[in-house]
Design a protein around this motif. Structure first.
Motif, PDB file in Angstrom:
ATOM      1  N   GLY A 180      14.930  -3.746  14.890  1.00  0.00           N
ATOM      2  CA  GLY A 180      13.770  -2.873  14.996  1.00  0.00           C
ATOM      3  C   GLY A 180      14.034  -1.482  14.443  1.00  0.00           C
ATOM      4  N   THR A 181      13.070  -0.595  14.685  1.00  0.00           N
ATOM      5  CA  THR A 181      13.138   0.763  14.157  1.00  0.00           C
ATOM      6  C   THR A 181      14.161   1.596  14.917  1.00  0.00           C
ATOM      7  OG1 THR A 181      10.798   0.633  13.585  1.00  0.00           O
ATOM      8  CG2 THR A 181      11.774   2.820  13.620  1.00  0.00           C
ATOM      9  N   LEU A 182      14.888   2.428  14.182  1.00  0.00           N
ATOM     10  CA  LEU A 182      15.896   3.297  14.791  1.00  0.00           C
ATOM     11  C   LEU A 182      15.375   4.735  14.747  1.00  0.00           C
ATOM     12  CD1 LEU A 182      18.781   3.117  15.971  1.00  0.00           C
ATOM     13  CD2 LEU A 182      19.650   3.728  13.718  1.00  0.00           C
ATOM     14  N   ASP A 183      14.834   5.197  15.889  1.00  0.00           N
ATOM     15  CA  ASP A 183      14.338   6.567  15.954  1.00  0.00           C
ATOM     16  C   ASP A 183      15.283   7.419  16.794  1.00  0.00           C
ATOM     17  OD1 ASP A 183      13.869   5.755  18.537  1.00  0.00           O
ATOM     18  OD2 ASP A 183      11.703   5.600  18.307  1.00  0.00           O
ATOM     19  N   SER A 184      14.913   8.679  17.019  1.00  0.00           N
ATOM     20  CA  SER A 184      15.795   9.606  17.733  1.00  0.00           C
ATOM     21  C   SER A 184      16.097   9.140  19.152  1.00  0.00           C
ATOM     22  CB  SER A 184      15.168  11.000  17.760  1.00  0.00           C
ATOM     23  OG  SER A 184      15.005  11.502  16.459  1.00  0.00           O
ATOM     24  N   ALA A 185      15.056   8.695  19.864  1.00  0.00           N
ATOM     25  CA  ALA A 185      15.240   8.261  21.245  1.00  0.00           C
ATOM     26  C   ALA A 185      16.163   7.059  21.326  1.00  0.00           C
ATOM     27  CB  ALA A 185      13.888   7.932  21.877  1.00  0.00           C
ATOM     28  N   ARG A 186      15.942   6.098  20.431  1.00  0.00           N
ATOM     29  CA  ARG A 186      16.768   4.891  20.450  1.00  0.00           C
ATOM     30  C   ARG A 186      18.187   5.197  20.003  1.00  0.00           C
ATOM     31  NH1 ARG A 186      16.101  -0.836  17.320  1.00  0.00           N
ATOM     32  NH2 ARG A 186      17.411  -2.025  18.753  1.00  0.00           N
ATOM     33  N   THR A 187      18.336   6.128  19.064  1.00  0.00           N
ATOM     34  CA  THR A 187      19.676   6.517  18.612  1.00  0.00           C
ATOM     35  C   THR A 187      20.502   7.026  19.777  1.00  0.00           C
ATOM     36  OG1 THR A 187      18.884   7.090  16.410  1.00  0.00           O
ATOM     37  CG2 THR A 187      20.981   8.031  17.074  1.00  0.00           C
ATOM     38  N   GLN A 188      19.867   7.800  20.649  1.00  0.00           N
ATOM     39  CA  GLN A 188      20.573   8.341  21.812  1.00  0.00           C
ATOM     40  C   GLN A 188      21.060   7.217  22.714  1.00  0.00           C
ATOM     41  OE1 GLN A 188      21.311  11.530  22.174  1.00  0.00           O
ATOM     42  NE2 GLN A 188      22.438  11.125  24.059  1.00  0.00           N
ATOM     43  N   VAL A 189      20.191   6.212  22.936  1.00  0.00           N
ATOM     44  CA  VAL A 189      20.569   5.065  23.774  1.00  0.00           C
ATOM     45  C   VAL A 189      21.692   4.276  23.115  1.00  0.00           C
ATOM     46  CG1 VAL A 189      19.763   2.899  24.795  1.00  0.00           C
ATOM     47  CG2 VAL A 189      18.265   4.889  24.779  1.00  0.00           C
ATOM     48  N   VAL A 190      21.560   4.058  21.789  1.00  0.00           N
ATOM     49  CA  VAL A 190      22.584   3.328  21.028  1.00  0.00           C
ATOM     50  C   VAL A 190      23.923   4.033  21.146  1.00  0.00           C
ATOM     51  CG1 VAL A 190      23.356   2.770  18.690  1.00  0.00           C
ATOM     52  CG2 VAL A 190      21.012   2.245  19.384  1.00  0.00           C
ATOM     53  N   MET A 191      23.911   5.343  20.940  1.00  0.00           N
ATOM     54  CA  MET A 191      25.142   6.124  20.980  1.00  0.00           C
ATOM     55  C   MET A 191      25.808   6.059  22.354  1.00  0.00           C
ATOM     56  SD  MET A 191      25.549  10.096  19.782  1.00  0.00           S
ATOM     57  CE  MET A 191      24.487   9.820  18.367  1.00  0.00           C
ATOM     58  N   GLU A 192      24.978   6.232  23.402  1.00  0.00           N
ATOM     59  CA  GLU A 192      25.522   6.209  24.763  1.00  0.00           C
ATOM     60  C   GLU A 192      26.102   4.840  25.097  1.00  0.00           C
ATOM     61  OE1 GLU A 192      22.364   7.417  27.294  1.00  0.00           O
ATOM     62  OE2 GLU A 192      22.422   9.522  26.667  1.00  0.00           O
ATOM     63  N   SER A 193      25.383   3.774  24.730  1.00  0.00           N
ATOM     64  CA  SER A 193      25.859   2.415  25.020  1.00  0.00           C
ATOM     65  C   SER A 193      27.177   2.129  24.308  1.00  0.00           C
ATOM     66  CB  SER A 193      24.816   1.377  24.594  1.00  0.00           C
ATOM     67  OG  SER A 193      23.609   1.566  25.276  1.00  0.00           O
ATOM     68  N   LEU A 194      27.245   2.518  23.033  1.00  0.00           N
ATOM     69  CA  LEU A 194      28.455   2.255  22.248  1.00  0.00           C
ATOM     70  C   LEU A 194      29.645   3.053  22.777  1.00  0.00           C
ATOM     71  CD1 LEU A 194      29.798   0.889  19.857  1.00  0.00           C
ATOM     72  CD2 LEU A 194      28.999   2.765  18.393  1.00  0.00           C
ATOM     73  N   LEU A 195      29.432   4.333  23.060  1.00  0.00           N
ATOM     74  CA  LEU A 195      30.534   5.180  23.533  1.00  0.00           C
ATOM     75  C   LEU A 195      31.052   4.711  24.888  1.00  0.00           C
ATOM     76  CD1 LEU A 195      29.336   8.747  22.477  1.00  0.00           C
ATOM     77  CD2 LEU A 195      30.781   7.138  21.233  1.00  0.00           C
ATOM     78  N   GLU A 196      30.124   4.306  25.761  1.00  0.00           N
ATOM     79  CA  GLU A 196      30.538   3.809  27.083  1.00  0.00           C
ATOM     80  C   GLU A 196      31.412   2.570  26.950  1.00  0.00           C
ATOM     81  OE1 GLU A 196      27.014   3.193  29.331  1.00  0.00           O
ATOM     82  OE2 GLU A 196      26.601   5.342  29.605  1.00  0.00           O
ATOM     83  N   ARG A 197      31.039   1.667  26.034  1.00  0.00           N
ATOM     84  CA  ARG A 197      31.815   0.443  25.841  1.00  0.00           C
ATOM     85  C   ARG A 197      33.158   0.725  25.170  1.00  0.00           C
ATOM     86  NH1 ARG A 197      31.998  -3.987  28.113  1.00  0.00           N
ATOM     87  NH2 ARG A 197      32.123  -5.284  26.237  1.00  0.00           N
ATOM     88  N   ILE A 198      33.184   1.708  24.277  1.00  0.00           N
ATOM     89  CA  ILE A 198      34.455   2.089  23.635  1.00  0.00           C
ATOM     90  C   ILE A 198      35.434   2.579  24.691  1.00  0.00           C
ATOM     91  CG2 ILE A 198      35.540   3.803  22.128  1.00  0.00           C
ATOM     92  CD1 ILE A 198      33.088   3.591  20.313  1.00  0.00           C
ATOM     93  N   VAL A 199      34.944   3.418  25.592  1.00  0.00           N
ATOM     94  CA  VAL A 199      35.795   3.953  26.661  1.00  0.00           C
ATOM     95  C   VAL A 199      36.226   2.834  27.603  1.00  0.00           C
ATOM     96  CG1 VAL A 199      35.857   5.470  28.672  1.00  0.00           C
ATOM     97  CG2 VAL A 199      34.790   6.254  26.552  1.00  0.00           C
ATOM     98  N   ALA A 200      35.271   1.962  27.974  1.00  0.00           N
ATOM     99  CA  ALA A 200      35.556   0.902  28.946  1.00  0.00           C
ATOM    100  C   ALA A 200      36.542  -0.125  28.413  1.00  0.00           C
ATOM    101  CB  ALA A 200      34.255   0.205  29.352  1.00  0.00           C
ATOM    102  N   THR A 201      36.486  -0.428  27.109  1.00  0.00           N
ATOM    103  CA  THR A 201      37.336  -1.482  26.542  1.00  0.00           C
ATOM    104  C   THR A 201      38.535  -0.950  25.760  1.00  0.00           C
ATOM    105  OG1 THR A 201      35.999  -1.584  24.516  1.00  0.00           O
ATOM    106  CG2 THR A 201      35.352  -3.024  26.343  1.00  0.00           C
ATOM    107  N   GLY A 202      38.528   0.337  25.452  1.00  0.00           N
ATOM    108  CA  GLY A 202      39.613   0.906  24.655  1.00  0.00           C
ATOM    109  C   GLY A 202      39.596   0.396  23.224  1.00  0.00           C
ATOM    110  N   SER A 203      38.441  -0.003  22.749  1.00  0.00           N
ATOM    111  CA  SER A 203      38.332  -0.555  21.393  1.00  0.00           C
ATOM    112  C   SER A 203      38.521   0.530  20.337  1.00  0.00           C
ATOM    113  CB  SER A 203      36.955  -1.210  21.202  1.00  0.00           C
ATOM    114  OG  SER A 203      36.790  -2.290  22.102  1.00  0.00           O
TER     115      SER A 203
END
Length: 289
Positions: A180-203
């Motif tokens: 789907g479309t990647l707008d500012s609001a969704r970018t924020q959610v994407v960024m938060e989800s990815l960063l949280e998983r990076i920290v949680a998994t040490g990827s």
């Protein structure tokens, strides 16, 4: 008859004929809301009884013009609860406003009985009651709209979270498929989800797959670069996959610079590159038959 006298007249009329007004009011709503089985007669009666209790107190101790008094604020609180509950049940604004507007018929009948033979007083009482109930009816619609907006916003946030799953492909490798479309609001959610998983998994590797993104313009590219930069600050390199010929041409035409971000046409190619960077490989344990 002045406003204070109207207030006293309204109070006395309802207090004197309360049982009949309540019964007729509930029946009026049952007829108007016959399609909503979740609102049974007991629920309607309890809501109407509570409203009458505070309405009588407000018209007795306050007045019909100044609705900012504590007594009328109590009436507003009852209406707020009714509006929210009906909104959450999926009822319409008309269904919600009916709670107040259906009160007119039994109330006007009681006023006619109390002012029998005095047309001037009856007209004044009916007019003041109409103005008052219209204001209260509009308030129920305002609360309904605000409640629906809050529900829709919450659902949108839930959908954003569901539409941006971060999955683990291998030890140290994450994938974020975007659809789907990647707008500012969704970018924020994407960024938060990815960063949280990076920290949680040490990827240390993250693949952002845009196969499901219909178009990529300058704004979308900027959003992707922000996500890549944020991931790098957390110690993870990113690969962008799903670069189709049309998207590649668009990016070149727009003059968007992806810098040294690795890009691949498919998620499989990006995964292979991620494995190579981590000195990992997938091997077949059994010969292909």
């Amino acid at each position: 008859m002045d406003t204070n006298q109207n207030s006293q007249s309204l109070y006395q009329t309802i207090e004197t004929d309360r049982a009949r007004i309540l019964s007729e009011w509930v029946q009026e709503q049952k007829g108007a809301l016959s399609g909503h089985g979740s609102l049974n007669e007991k629920t309607l009666t309890d809501q109407c009884n509570l409203f009458l209790q505070h309405f009588i107190a407000a018209s007795r101790d306050g007045n019909l013009a100044d609705l900012a008094t504590p007594e009328w604020q109590s009436v507003y609180k009852v209406l707020e609860d009714v509006s929210k509950s009906r909104s959450e049940l999926g009822m319409t604004p008309s269904d919600t406003a009916t709670f107040v507007l259906s009160f007119k018929k039994p109330l006007f009948a009681a006023l006619a009985k109390a002012n029998e033979g005095n047309a001037a007083d009856l007209a004044a009482a009916v007019w003041d009651a109409t103005v008052l109930l219209d204001k209260l009816g509009l308030y129920t619609v305002e609360v309904y709209i605000k409640t629906r907006e809050a529900i829709i916003l919450r659902q949108q946030e839930d959908m954003l979270e569901l539409s941006t799953p971060v999955v683990s492909l291998a030890d140290g490798i994450l994938a974020l498929p975007l659809i789907g479309t990647l707008d500012s609001a969704r970018t924020q959610v994407v960024m938060e989800s990815l960063l949280e998983r990076i920290v949680a998994t040490g990827s240390t590797m993250a693949i952002i797959d845009i196969t499901g993104v219909p178009t990529v313009d300058t704004l979308v590219a900027q959003h992707l670069l922000k996500t890549v930069t944020a991931a790098r600050l957390m110690g993870a390199d990113c690969i962008i996959s799903g670069i189709r010929p049309q998207i590649a041409q668009t990016i070149v035409h727009l003059g968007v610079e992806l810098g040294n971000v690795a890009t691949k046409a498919t998620l499989a190619s990006a995964f292979a590159l991620a494995l190579d960077r981590l000195n990992m490989a997938i091997t077949r344990v059994k010969p292909k038959t």
